[in-house]
Design an enzyme around this catalytic site. Structure first.
Site, PDB file in Angstrom:
ATOM      1  N   LYS A   1      -5.960   3.075   6.953  1.00 23.59           N
ATOM      2  CA  LYS A   1      -7.157   2.417   7.440  1.00 23.59           C
ATOM      3  C   LYS A   1      -6.880   0.928   7.658  1.00 23.59           C
ATOM      4  CE  LYS A   1      -8.217  -0.265   3.965  1.00 23.59           C
ATOM      5  NZ  LYS A   1      -8.499  -1.707   4.056  1.00 23.59           N
TER       6      LYS A   1
ATOM      7  N   SER B   1      11.384   0.907   8.014  1.00 26.52           N
ATOM      8  CA  SER B   1      10.920  -0.418   7.637  1.00 26.52           C
ATOM      9  C   SER B   1      12.029  -1.415   7.910  1.00 26.52           C
ATOM     10  CB  SER B   1      10.537  -0.448   6.153  1.00 26.52           C
ATOM     11  OG  SER B   1      10.125  -1.741   5.763  1.00 26.52           O
ATOM     12  N   ARG B   2      11.653  -2.623   8.294  1.00 23.99           N
ATOM     13  CA  ARG B   2      12.659  -3.634   8.605  1.00 23.99           C
ATOM     14  C   ARG B   2      13.396  -4.125   7.372  1.00 23.99           C
ATOM     15  NH1 ARG B   2       9.296  -8.010  11.826  1.00 23.99           N
ATOM     16  NH2 ARG B   2       7.842  -7.422  10.162  1.00 23.99           N
TER      17      ARG B   2
ATOM     18  N   ASP C   1     -11.125  -6.094   6.365  1.00 29.58           N
ATOM     19  CA  ASP C   1     -10.077  -5.175   5.923  1.00 29.58           C
ATOM     20  C   ASP C   1     -10.514  -4.446   4.658  1.00 29.58           C
ATOM     21  OD1 ASP C   1      -7.093  -4.269   5.990  1.00 29.58           O
ATOM     22  OD2 ASP C   1      -7.389  -5.045   3.963  1.00 29.58           O
TER      23      ASP C   1
ATOM     24  N   ILE D   1       0.826  -1.206   0.000  1.00 33.33           N
ATOM     25  CA  ILE D   1       0.000   0.000   0.000  1.00 33.33           C
ATOM     26  C   ILE D   1       0.862   1.258   0.000  1.00 33.33           C
ATOM     27  CG2 ILE D   1      -0.256   0.212   2.521  1.00 33.33           C
ATOM     28  CD1 ILE D   1      -3.030   0.738  -0.101  1.00 33.33           C
TER      29      ILE D   1
END
Length: 307
Positions: free
Chosen positions: A89, A35-36, A167, A13
């Site tokens: 969201k 971010s990992r 979702d 996303i």
């Protein structure tokens, strides 16, 4: 000058929606990511938000794209550090945690924006205006898509707090709660859980509203082919139809021009507006419908789901 923004959680996303919207924005510049295992070209990358905030005093805004089960701690950290926060969201895994963030943002004097991208679809404002002075009789919401296409291999959606079919379904609820002149309340719900998963793969819900209004919602996450993101609203003077998630609109079968669909560009424009005004926007109505479904819903076992 544009606000320096950090994007947290560089998944599908973020890459497909947030990054293009930010690159086209005059209000924000993508200054850093957390971010990992992923990053964005041209933005400094950090392993976690705490490291990013320690290193980058210039970053005033944080946009969180991590799964809802894991978002609260980062949101709280950013707010405590005086940063404005935008939430993908759904804004969180529970109502109470988002309410706590609302209180914290208010205390810190910063903006909290719980974004609902389908509310920013092209036809939503026109649909709200058309319905404003009409009496709703019946609402039919159909939200069906293929999880294997939209969330390939993403197991977090099947874990507790991941919402499962809600979702995508919450996008439909976000549209309904934005356009209906009066709220609906849940009457019945049947939730179908795969025997090997913690969240539902399908759901059927009924709602009631003022003056005898009725509504049904059908959600399915195993729909093959083109997704069906449709809402039909019958009133005493005509029928409104929204399709493609709110991008297109028709009244009594006649298309209504609504312009270009620019959901995420509109979200970031709204975020900038809230910051400039010193306000927050964290409406929980769509998430409340989901919470009601889990509270009231009858659980039915469905066949196991495998990728």
């Amino acid at each position: 000058m544009p606000h320096a923004l950090a994007l947290v959680g560089i998944g599908e996303i973020a890459r497909n929606q947030h990054v293009p919207a930010l690159r086209g924005s005059d209000a924000f510049t993508l200054a850093a990511t957390a971010s990992r295992n992923a990053g964005v070209e041209g933005a400094d990358g950090y392993r976690d938000l705490a490291s990013l905030l320690d290193a980058r005093d210039d970053v005033t805004c944080v946009s969180l794209c991590t799964p809802p089960q894991f978002r609260y701690d980062d949101a709280r950290l950013a707010l405590e550090r005086g940063r404005h926060v935008m939430l993908e969201k759904p804004p969180g895994a529970t109502l109470s945690e988002v309410e706590a963030l609302i209180d914290l943002a208010r205390a810190q004097g910063v903006t909290l924006y719980a974004s609902w991208h389908s509310r920013a679809a092209a036809a939503v404002p026109a649909a709200r205006d058309w319905l404003a002075d009409r009496q709703v009789r019946r609402v039919t919401m159909t939200w069906k898509e293929d999880v294997r296409y939209w969330h390939p291999g993403q197991d977090w959606i099947w874990q507790a707090g991941g919402l499962g079919v809600f979702d995508p379904g919450i996008n439909g609820f976000s549209v309904l709660t934005a356009i209906l002149p009066h709220p609906l309340h849940l009457k019945t719900a049947e939730l179908r859980f795969p025997e090997n998963r913690d969240t539902p793969v399908a759901a059927d819900l009924t709602f009631a509203g003022p003056n005898g209004a009725e509504a049904v919602a059908t959600l399915d996450w195993l729909e093959e082919g083109e997704p069906k993101w449709d809402i039909e609203i019958v009133t005493e003077t005509g029928t409104l139809a929204l399709s493609k998630g709110g991008a297109e609109m028709a009244v009594d079968g006649t298309p209504v021009p609504v312009g270009e669909n620019r959901e995420y560009a509109n979200l970031y424009a709204r975020f900038a507006e809230l910051i400039d005004r010193g306000e927050s926007d964290a409406d929980l109505a769509p998430l409340r419908h989901v919470a009601d479904a889990f509270m009231l819903g009858r659980r039915v076992t469905a066949p196991a789901f495998h990728w």
